[in-house]
Design an enzyme around this catalytic site. Structure first.
Site, short mmCIF file in Angstrom:
data_model
loop_
_atom_site.label_atom_id
_atom_site.label_comp_id
_atom_site.label_asym_id
_atom_site.label_seq_id
_atom_site.Cartn_x
_atom_site.Cartn_y
_atom_site.Cartn_z
N ARG A 119 0.86 -0.95 0.01
CA ARG A 119 0.06 -0.15 -0.02
C ARG A 119 0.87 1.14 0.11
O ARG A 119 0.47 2.40 -0.70
CB ARG A 119 -1.16 -0.09 1.16
N HIS A 148 -10.70 0.27 0.09
CA HIS A 148 -11.24 0.72 1.34
C HIS A 148 -10.17 1.03 2.00
O HIS A 148 -8.91 0.58 1.86
CB HIS A 148 -12.08 -0.21 2.02
N TYR A 149 -10.23 1.91 3.14
CA TYR A 149 -8.98 2.52 4.12
C TYR A 149 -8.51 1.05 4.90
O TYR A 149 -7.59 1.38 5.35
CB TYR A 149 -9.34 3.53 4.73
N ARG A 150 -9.17 0.19 5.06
CA ARG A 150 -8.96 -1.15 5.87
C ARG A 150 -8.14 -2.03 4.97
O ARG A 150 -8.19 -2.29 3.94
CB ARG A 150 -10.18 -1.83 6.18
#
EC number: 3.1.15.-
Length: 181
Positions: A113, A128-130
């Site tokens: 990431r 998604h941020y997760r």
């Protein structure tokens, strides 16, 4: 194929090193699974061209690993740059999952990431941020139930598509043996 917010996007990068500010992405692959970890589709596996000056900065481990696997030569011959690889990968994942629905899935996925945030920001923003990081379970098993680790076999080829397949298999193993759900 229809978009489904429950589908999971698995990604793996091979890089010239571990420093997201100074090293470069040299391979990207993606797989989409359903929520039960059944593979729905494999995306493009792309060797990303990097100039010789970038490849020359690889440390001994990366030089040996990517040289022996043939990836370094694929990178030299590739005509695909980071922008095109990002575009092709986004085209694939957008067929299967709406934006901002799937966590980014993989092993030690925070590292991937970080590289995506710098080199392929549109792709990184699609997730998604997760994070669904299989490494979390691996670390817990190593500490709390080390005998369970013996049942897990990995090839560790350090090729992006192989690594994703192994990450999915590893999560299935943990689901069935550790989580028992």
């Amino acid at each position: 194929m229809a978009q489904d917010a429950q589908n999971l996007i698995w990604i793996d990068l091979e890089m010239t090193g571990l420093d997201p500010q100074n090293d470069a992405i040299i391979e990207i692959a993606t797989i989409v699974t359903d929520g039960q970890l059944n593979v729905l589709a494999e995306g493009p596996v792309l060797a990303i061209h990097q100039p010789e000056s970038v490849l020359d900065r690889m440390d001994d481990w990366n030089r040996k690993q990517h040289g022996e696997s043939g990836l370094t030569e694929r990178v030299r011959r590739s005509t695909i740059g980071e922008a095109e690889a990002e575009h092709l990968t986004l085209g694939f994942v957008s067929e299967w999952v709406p934006p901002n629905e799937s966590p980014i899935c993989g092993n030690s996925i925070c590292q991937d990431r970080r590289f995506l945030a710098r080199c392929m920001p549109r792709l990184e923003a699609y997730f998604h941020y997760r994070n669904l990081d299989v490494s979390t379970l691996k670390i817990l098993v190593e500490r709390w139930a080390p005998a369970l680790k013996e049942g897990l076999q990995k090839q560790s080829t350090h090729r992006a598509l192989d690594d994703i397949r192994e990450s999915i298999a590893e999560l299935r193993y943990y689901r069935d043996t550790v989580l028992k759900i």
